[in-house]
Write a protein that holds these residues in place. Structure first.
Motif, mmCIF file in Angstrom:
data_model
loop_
_atom_site.group_PDB
_atom_site.id
_atom_site.type_symbol
_atom_site.label_atom_id
_atom_site.label_comp_id
_atom_site.label_asym_id
_atom_site.label_seq_id
_atom_site.Cartn_x
_atom_site.Cartn_y
_atom_site.Cartn_z
ATOM 1 N N ALA A 41 4.053 5.984 1.897
ATOM 2 C CA ALA A 41 4.389 7.403 1.752
ATOM 3 C C ALA A 41 4.176 8.154 3.057
ATOM 4 C CB ALA A 41 3.566 8.023 0.633
ATOM 5 N N ASP A 42 3.055 7.865 3.727
ATOM 6 C CA ASP A 42 2.786 8.521 5.012
ATOM 7 C C ASP A 42 3.789 8.085 6.065
ATOM 8 O OD1 ASP A 42 0.665 9.886 3.938
ATOM 9 O OD2 ASP A 42 -0.859 8.484 4.664
ATOM 10 N N ARG A 43 4.150 6.785 6.055
ATOM 11 C CA ARG A 43 5.121 6.283 7.021
ATOM 12 C C ARG A 43 6.482 6.940 6.817
ATOM 13 N NH1 ARG A 43 7.744 1.610 6.692
ATOM 14 N NH2 ARG A 43 8.764 2.720 5.019
ATOM 15 N N ASN A 64 0.861 -1.177 0.000
ATOM 16 C CA ASN A 64 0.000 0.000 0.000
ATOM 17 C C ASN A 64 0.902 1.232 0.000
ATOM 18 O OD1 ASN A 64 -1.717 2.163 0.629
ATOM 19 N ND2 ASN A 64 -3.083 0.851 1.824
ATOM 20 N N MET A 65 1.150 1.791 -1.173
ATOM 21 C CA MET A 65 2.111 2.881 -1.290
ATOM 22 C C MET A 65 1.618 4.163 -0.619
ATOM 23 S SD MET A 65 4.732 1.598 -2.495
ATOM 24 C CE MET A 65 5.644 3.153 -2.537
ATOM 25 N N THR A 66 0.318 4.294 -0.431
ATOM 26 C CA THR A 66 -0.188 5.465 0.301
ATOM 27 C C THR A 66 0.266 5.422 1.747
ATOM 28 O OG1 THR A 66 -2.134 5.601 -1.134
ATOM 29 C CG2 THR A 66 -2.251 6.725 0.988
ATOM 30 N N LEU A 67 0.148 4.226 2.357
ATOM 31 C CA LEU A 67 0.623 4.069 3.733
ATOM 32 C C LEU A 67 2.136 4.209 3.812
ATOM 33 C CD1 LEU A 67 -1.540 1.100 5.111
ATOM 34 C CD2 LEU A 67 -1.675 3.516 5.743
ATOM 35 N N GLN A 127 13.048 -0.218 -2.093
ATOM 36 C CA GLN A 127 12.154 0.380 -1.102
ATOM 37 C C GLN A 127 12.877 0.596 0.219
ATOM 38 O OE1 GLN A 127 8.127 -1.174 -0.808
ATOM 39 N NE2 GLN A 127 8.164 -0.938 1.411
ATOM 40 N N THR A 143 5.964 7.143 -9.462
ATOM 41 C CA THR A 143 6.236 6.029 -10.369
ATOM 42 C C THR A 143 6.433 6.526 -11.790
ATOM 43 O OG1 THR A 143 4.898 4.570 -8.992
ATOM 44 C CG2 THR A 143 5.377 3.830 -11.234
ATOM 45 N N ARG A 165 8.822 12.024 -1.415
ATOM 46 C CA ARG A 165 7.639 11.505 -2.088
ATOM 47 C C ARG A 165 8.108 10.709 -3.296
ATOM 48 N NH1 ARG A 165 2.832 11.370 0.686
ATOM 49 N NH2 ARG A 165 2.351 13.382 1.659
ATOM 50 N N GLU A 166 7.585 9.495 -3.434
ATOM 51 C CA GLU A 166 7.960 8.622 -4.542
ATOM 52 C C GLU A 166 6.927 8.740 -5.661
ATOM 53 O OE1 GLU A 166 7.971 3.840 -5.275
ATOM 54 O OE2 GLU A 166 8.991 4.579 -3.456
ATOM 55 N N LEU A 208 1.558 3.658 11.710
ATOM 56 C CA LEU A 208 1.562 3.489 10.257
ATOM 57 C C LEU A 208 2.311 2.223 9.859
ATOM 58 C CD1 LEU A 208 2.193 7.195 9.197
ATOM 59 C CD2 LEU A 208 0.135 5.859 8.729
#
Length: 481
Positions: free
Chosen positions: A70-72, A65-68, A199, A215, A212-213, A436
Motif C-alpha cells: 500500500a505504501d509502495r 506484506n500488504m502494508t508495504l 495485484q 479486502t 487504497r485496497e 519500499l
C-alpha cells in the motif's frame, strides 16, 4: 498404531510432500517474475475419531506484506506526479535554453548589442541588417518558448485521455478477476496466480491514481483513491473525460473550453493537489494543462508585451495604436487578447526588405514617410536605452523594477528554479519508491532457501516412502502366514 493407520499417515505425508515440492519448484521458477508473490503451503494435522491420521494441505498462502504494498503504491503515484511536472519544466528549459547562443537570454543580449553597434554607425546597412536579424531571432525565441508551453498543454490533454482509458480498462479487468477469484475459492481451487495478476493491475492503476485496497469477502477487493473516491466497490465507477484537440493558449476550464474528469457524472477539478483523486500522474497532467503551463504562458506573454511596449514607446514616429518594431502578428498590442501573445510575436514588416519594408525605418522611424539623415543615431540609441530602462512589474509572481533583460532573466530563472525543485522532489519520490520495493522484494523468493527446502522435502519423501515399504513388508508377511 495399526498397519493401515501407519500406511494412511505415510501416504498423506507423501501427498503433502509432493505438493510442497511442486510449490517450491513453482517459487524457484518464478523468482524473477514481476509481481509474483512467494507461496507457502499451509499444512495441518488430519484426525478422524479423535486420533491422528497424518497431515493434509489446507491451502496455499501468498506471502505479501500488504502494508508495504500500500505504501509502495502511494509512492508510485507520487513518483508519477513529480516526474510529469519535472518533464514539463524540462521541456520549457530546453525551449528557453540557459546561457548558450540559442538561449532566450543570449538572443536578448545579441539584439541589445546590435542596437548599440548600429548606433555607432547608423549609416551602415550591414549593421541595420544585423539589428533586423537579431530582432527576428528574439521573436523566434519567444515564439519557440510559447509553442513549447502550448505543446505541453496539448500533450497533457491527450495524456489525460489515454490515462483515463487505461484506468477504466484496468478497473474493469480487476472487477472480472474479483468474480473469477471468488468462483475459484468457492470451488476449492488455488487462485494465487490470478491474485498475482490482479495485484499487477492494481499496481498499474496506482501509478495513475493513488489507491487504497480494501479486502472484501471471498478474495474480492475494493479500490478507493487516497482522497476517498470509490473506484471499485462491487461495481466500477463511471469515469469519463473528453479531450480538446483544438486547445489553444487562451483555452481555460473557467471559460468551458476544456473538459474535466467526471466520476459517476460529477465533474472533478484535479489541478493543484488532485483533490479526491490524489496526487498521481493523472492529476499532474491536469496541473500541467490548467495551472503550470498557463502560468508560464502568462509570464512569456508579459515578456512579449513588455518588449513591444518598450520598442513602441521609443519610436516617436508612431501614432496612437500603431505597432512598433515588434508586433502582435502585424498589429499593435491588444489588451483584450493577451493570451498567446508570445506565440504571435513578429517583427514589423515596415523594417523588413523581404516583406516590402526598408532598413532605414529602423534608424529613422517606422512611420516616417521618407528616409532621413543616415548619420542620425537618435532612434537606435533610444531603442537600446529602452531595453535597459527599469520599469515596474507587479504581476505573474514578480514585484519590482526590471530592465527587459532583467525581466527575461526572472522569467527564465523562475522556470529553472521550478525545474530544480521538481527534479529534487521526483528524485526523493523515486528513492522512497525504490526503498519500499526493496523491502517488498525481501519477502520474495529466496532461491537458496527454496533449494534447501527441496533437500528437506526429499528426505521427508524418502522417510514416508520407507514407512510405506515397511507396511508393505508387514502385509506381505501376514499374507504368507
Amino acid at each position: 498404531m495399526s498397519i493401515t493407520g501407519a500406511l494412511s499417515n505415510a501416504l498423506s505425508g507423501l501427498n503433502v510432500t509432493s505438493r510442497s515440492v511442486e510449490n517450491a519448484s513453482n517459487n524457484i521458477a518464478n523468482a524473477l517474475t514481476e509481481g509474483f508473490a512467494r507461496r507457502e503451503l499451509e499444512v495441518t494435522a488430519r484426525s478422524y475419531g479423535g486420533g491422528g491420521q497424518g497431515v493434509r494441505t489446507v491451502g496455499i498462502d501468498r506471502m505479501v506484506n500488504m502494508t508495504l504494498v500500500a505504501d509502495r503504491r502511494l509512492a508510485d503515484a507520487a513518483t508519477g506526479d513529480r516526474d510529469t511536472r519535472a518533464a514539463f519544466y524540462q521541456a520549457l528549459a530546453d525551449a528557453t535554453g540557459d546561457t548558450g547562443d540559442g538561449s532566450l537570454l543570449a538572443r536578448i543580449s545579441a539584439f541589445s548589442a546590435s542596437l548599440v553597434t548600429a548606433a555607432s554607425r547608423p549609416e551602415s546597412q550591414a549593421r541595420l541588417q544585423d539589428v533586423l536579424d537579431k530582432a527576428h531571432s528574439l521573436a523566434a525565441g519567444l515564439r519557440a518558448a510559447s509553442d513549447a508551453v502550448l505543446e505541453a498543454r496539448r500533450a497533457a490533454d491527450a495524456s489525460i485521455a489515454d490515462q483515463v482509458k487505461t484506468l477504466t480498462d484496468s478497473l474493469a479487468r480487476v472487477q472480472q478477476m474479483n468474480v473469477t477469484i471468488t468462483e475459484m475459492r468457492v470451488n476449492g481451487r488455488d487462485s494465487s496466480a490470478l491474485e498475482d495478476e490482479r495485484q499487477r493491475l492494481v499496481d498499474g492503476i496506482s501509478r495513475i491514481v493513488p489507491v487504497r485496497e480494501v479486502t472484501r469477502q471471498n478474495g474480492q477487493i475494493a479500490l478507493f483513491t487516497a482522497g476517498g473516491a470509490a473506484l471499485l466497490d462491487g461495481r466500477v465507477a463511471d469515469i469519463a473525460f473528453e479531450p480538446e484537440p483544438g486547445l489553444v493558449a487562451a483555452s481555460t476550464v473557467a471559460a468551458g473550453d476544456l473538459g474535466l474528469l467526471t466520476v459517476n457524472g460529477t465533474p472533478l477539478d484535479l489541478a493543484g493537489d488532485g483533490g479526491l483523486m490524489g496526487a498521481g500522474s493523472l492529476s499532474a497532467a491536469f496541473a500541467v494543462r490548467d495551472d503550470l503551463a498557463p502560468a508560464e504562458q502568462a509570464r512569456l506573454d508579459a515578456l512579449a508585451q513588455d518588449l513591444m511596449g518598450r520598442m513602441a514607446t521609443a519610436d516617436s514616429s508612431l501614432g496612437a495604436g500603431e505597432a512598433g518594431l515588434f508586433t502582435d502578428d502585424g498589429a499593435a498590442y491588444d489588451p483584450a487578447a493577451p493570451a498567446g501573445l508570445a506565440s504571435r510575436l513578429s517583427v514589423n514588416a515596415l523594417a523588413d526588405p523581404d516583406r516590402g519594408g526598408a532598413l532605414w525605418h529602423l534608424r529613422d522611424g517606422l512611420q516616417r514617410p521618407s528616409e532621413g539623415d543616415s548619420g542620425d543615431p537618435t532612434l537606435l540609441s533610444a531603442l537600446a536605452a529602452a531595453l535597459d530602462a527599469r520599469t515596474v512589474h507587479a504581476a505573474n509572481g514578480l514585484s519590482g523594477t526590471f530592465s527587459f533583460s532583467g525581466l527575461a532573466a526572472e522569467t527564465v530563472s523562475g522556470a529553472a528554479v521550478a525545474l530544480v525543485s521538481a527534479e529534487a522532489e521526483a528524485s526523493f519520490a523515486s528513492a522512497r519508491r525504490d526503498e519500499l520495493q526493496a523491502l517488498i522484494l525481501a519477502d520474495g523468493v529466496d532461491t537458496d532457501r527454496e533449494m534447501e527446502q527441496l533437500l528437506l522435502l526429499e528426505r521427508a519423501y524418502a522417510a514416508n516412502a520407507k514407512v510405506v515399504a515397511a507396511c508393505d513388508d508387514l502385509l506381505q508377511y501376514l499374507l504368507e502366514m
